[in-house]
Design a protein around this motif. Structure first.
Motif, short mmCIF file in Angstrom:
data_model
loop_
_atom_site.label_atom_id
_atom_site.label_comp_id
_atom_site.label_asym_id
_atom_site.label_seq_id
_atom_site.Cartn_x
_atom_site.Cartn_y
_atom_site.Cartn_z
N ALA A 114 0.82 -1.22 0.00
CA ALA A 114 0.00 0.00 0.00
C ALA A 114 0.85 1.27 0.00
CB ALA A 114 -0.94 0.00 1.20
N LYS A 115 2.10 1.16 0.45
CA LYS A 115 2.99 2.33 0.49
C LYS A 115 3.61 2.64 -0.87
CE LYS A 115 4.16 1.82 5.35
NZ LYS A 115 5.22 1.46 6.31
N ILE A 116 3.50 1.71 -1.82
CA ILE A 116 4.05 1.95 -3.16
C ILE A 116 3.10 2.89 -3.90
CG2 ILE A 116 4.72 0.89 -5.35
CD1 ILE A 116 5.20 -1.73 -3.73
N LYS A 117 3.60 4.07 -4.22
CA LYS A 117 2.74 5.11 -4.82
C LYS A 117 2.56 4.94 -6.32
CE LYS A 117 2.24 7.20 -0.91
NZ LYS A 117 1.23 6.64 -0.07
N ASP A 118 3.57 4.43 -6.99
CA ASP A 118 3.54 4.34 -8.45
C ASP A 118 2.68 3.15 -8.90
OD1 ASP A 118 4.46 5.09 -11.13
OD2 ASP A 118 5.55 3.18 -11.05
N ALA A 119 1.62 3.43 -9.63
CA ALA A 119 0.69 2.38 -10.09
C ALA A 119 1.38 1.37 -11.00
CB ALA A 119 -0.51 3.01 -10.80
N ARG A 120 2.29 1.84 -11.85
CA ARG A 120 3.00 0.92 -12.75
C ARG A 120 3.87 -0.06 -11.98
NH1 ARG A 120 6.86 3.14 -17.02
NH2 ARG A 120 7.40 1.03 -17.59
N THR A 121 4.52 0.44 -10.95
CA THR A 121 5.36 -0.42 -10.10
C THR A 121 4.50 -1.47 -9.40
OG1 THR A 121 6.94 1.38 -9.75
CG2 THR A 121 7.00 -0.46 -8.18
N ARG A 122 3.36 -1.04 -8.87
CA ARG A 122 2.44 -2.00 -8.21
C ARG A 122 2.00 -3.06 -9.20
NH1 ARG A 122 0.11 2.68 -6.11
NH2 ARG A 122 -1.68 2.39 -7.47
N GLN A 123 1.68 -2.65 -10.42
CA GLN A 123 1.23 -3.60 -11.44
C GLN A 123 2.33 -4.60 -11.78
OE1 GLN A 123 -1.91 -3.95 -12.55
NE2 GLN A 123 -1.18 -5.76 -13.59
N LYS A 124 3.56 -4.14 -11.90
CA LYS A 124 4.70 -5.02 -12.20
C LYS A 124 4.93 -6.02 -11.07
CE LYS A 124 6.07 -3.47 -16.19
NZ LYS A 124 5.92 -4.29 -17.38
N ILE A 125 4.80 -5.56 -9.83
CA ILE A 125 4.95 -6.46 -8.68
C ILE A 125 3.84 -7.51 -8.70
CG2 ILE A 125 4.81 -6.61 -6.15
CD1 ILE A 125 6.23 -3.84 -6.13
N LEU A 126 2.63 -7.10 -9.00
CA LEU A 126 1.51 -8.03 -9.09
C LEU A 126 1.75 -9.08 -10.17
CD1 LEU A 126 -1.28 -8.77 -8.02
CD2 LEU A 126 -2.25 -7.13 -9.63
N GLU A 127 2.24 -8.64 -11.33
CA GLU A 127 2.56 -9.57 -12.41
C GLU A 127 3.64 -10.57 -11.98
OE1 GLU A 127 3.51 -7.25 -15.88
OE2 GLU A 127 1.55 -6.30 -15.89
N LEU A 128 4.66 -10.07 -11.29
CA LEU A 128 5.73 -10.94 -10.79
C LEU A 128 5.18 -11.99 -9.83
CD1 LEU A 128 8.70 -11.74 -10.30
CD2 LEU A 128 8.76 -9.98 -8.53
N VAL A 129 4.37 -11.56 -8.89
CA VAL A 129 3.81 -12.49 -7.90
C VAL A 129 2.93 -13.53 -8.60
CG1 VAL A 129 2.27 -12.68 -5.90
CG2 VAL A 129 3.98 -10.86 -5.98
N LYS A 130 2.12 -13.10 -9.54
CA LYS A 130 1.28 -14.04 -10.27
C LYS A 130 2.12 -15.05 -11.04
CE LYS A 130 -2.88 -11.26 -11.03
NZ LYS A 130 -3.69 -10.58 -12.05
N SER A 131 3.20 -14.59 -11.67
CA SER A 131 4.06 -15.52 -12.41
C SER A 131 4.72 -16.53 -11.48
CB SER A 131 5.12 -14.76 -13.21
OG SER A 131 6.13 -14.25 -12.37
N LEU A 132 5.05 -16.10 -10.27
CA LEU A 132 5.64 -17.02 -9.30
C LEU A 132 4.65 -18.06 -8.83
CD1 LEU A 132 7.72 -14.49 -7.17
CD2 LEU A 132 8.59 -16.17 -8.81
N THR A 133 3.38 -17.72 -8.72
CA THR A 133 2.37 -18.71 -8.29
C THR A 133 2.16 -19.76 -9.37
OG1 THR A 133 0.52 -17.38 -9.09
CG2 THR A 133 1.16 -17.09 -6.78
N PHE A 134 2.20 -19.35 -10.63
CA PHE A 134 2.04 -20.33 -11.72
C PHE A 134 3.25 -21.25 -11.77
CE2 PHE A 134 -0.74 -16.91 -13.58
CZ PHE A 134 -1.92 -17.60 -13.29
N THR A 135 4.44 -20.73 -11.53
CA THR A 135 5.66 -21.53 -11.53
C THR A 135 5.63 -22.56 -10.41
OG1 THR A 135 6.91 -19.66 -12.41
CG2 THR A 135 8.19 -21.43 -11.38
N SER A 136 5.20 -22.13 -9.20
CA SER A 136 5.22 -23.05 -8.07
C SER A 136 4.14 -24.12 -8.17
CB SER A 136 5.07 -22.28 -6.75
OG SER A 136 3.82 -21.65 -6.69
N LYS A 137 3.06 -23.87 -8.89
CA LYS A 137 2.01 -24.88 -9.05
C LYS A 137 2.48 -26.05 -9.92
CE LYS A 137 -2.08 -22.04 -8.38
NZ LYS A 137 -3.27 -21.49 -9.01
N SER A 138 3.33 -25.75 -10.88
CA SER A 138 3.78 -26.81 -11.78
C SER A 138 4.94 -27.61 -11.22
CB SER A 138 4.16 -26.21 -13.15
OG SER A 138 5.24 -25.32 -12.99
N ASP A 139 5.56 -27.13 -10.15
CA ASP A 139 6.68 -27.85 -9.53
C ASP A 139 6.24 -29.07 -8.75
OD1 ASP A 139 8.42 -26.02 -10.58
OD2 ASP A 139 8.65 -24.88 -8.73
#
Length: 139
Positions: A114-139
């Motif tokens: 919530a402290k991250i002010k830049d919307a683009r940065t928040r979106q990139k972090i969200l994309e990263l976290v989502k990609s990590l969940t897909f990676t860990s499901k297939s392991d």
């Protein structure tokens, strides 16, 4: 004469209200003592509210909502009050999310995000976290 020595289990509604009080308090990073001070009660009383063992009266619930910065309606499940049926899968997913958010790790993650002010940065972090969940499901 009835035996009043047996304690009734807490109402599921009181337990849910208490759980939501705890969740919002932890999301804010507020201690039980700080909330207790705002309510003019002991921290033990806040513990009882959060466990659902003591019922929160209407005027006290309004004060809790004010201290936590949420409307009173936050403490009640709108899907149930509107008579909407939830699937078992939806309930499980919702409970998993609520339990995570109530954890120290979940609360810290949310406060930091919530402290991250830049919307683009928040979106990139969200994309990263989502990609990590897909990676860990297939392991």
């Amino acid at each position: 004469m009835q035996d009043t020595s047996k304690k009734k289990p807490p109402s599921p509604i009181d337990v849910e209200v208490g759980r939501r009080i705890r969740l919002q308090r932890r999301i804010l990073g507020m201690s039980q003592s700080a909330l207790a001070e705002g309510l003019n009660v002991t921290f033990q009383q806040v513990q009882k509210y959060e466990k659902g063992t003591n019922r929160v009266g209407a005027s006290r619930l309004q004060r809790v909502a004010d201290c936590l910065g949420v409307p009173v309606s936050y403490f009640f499940d709108t899907a149930e009050t509107e008579g909407l049926a939830l699937s078992d899968e939806t309930i499980v997913a919702k409970n998993d999310l609520v339990h995570f958010l109530a954890s120290e790790e979940g609360a810290e993650l949310n406060r930091s995000f919530a402290k991250i002010k830049d919307a683009r940065t928040r979106q990139k972090i969200l994309e990263l976290v989502k990609s990590l969940t897909f990676t860990s499901k297939s392991d």
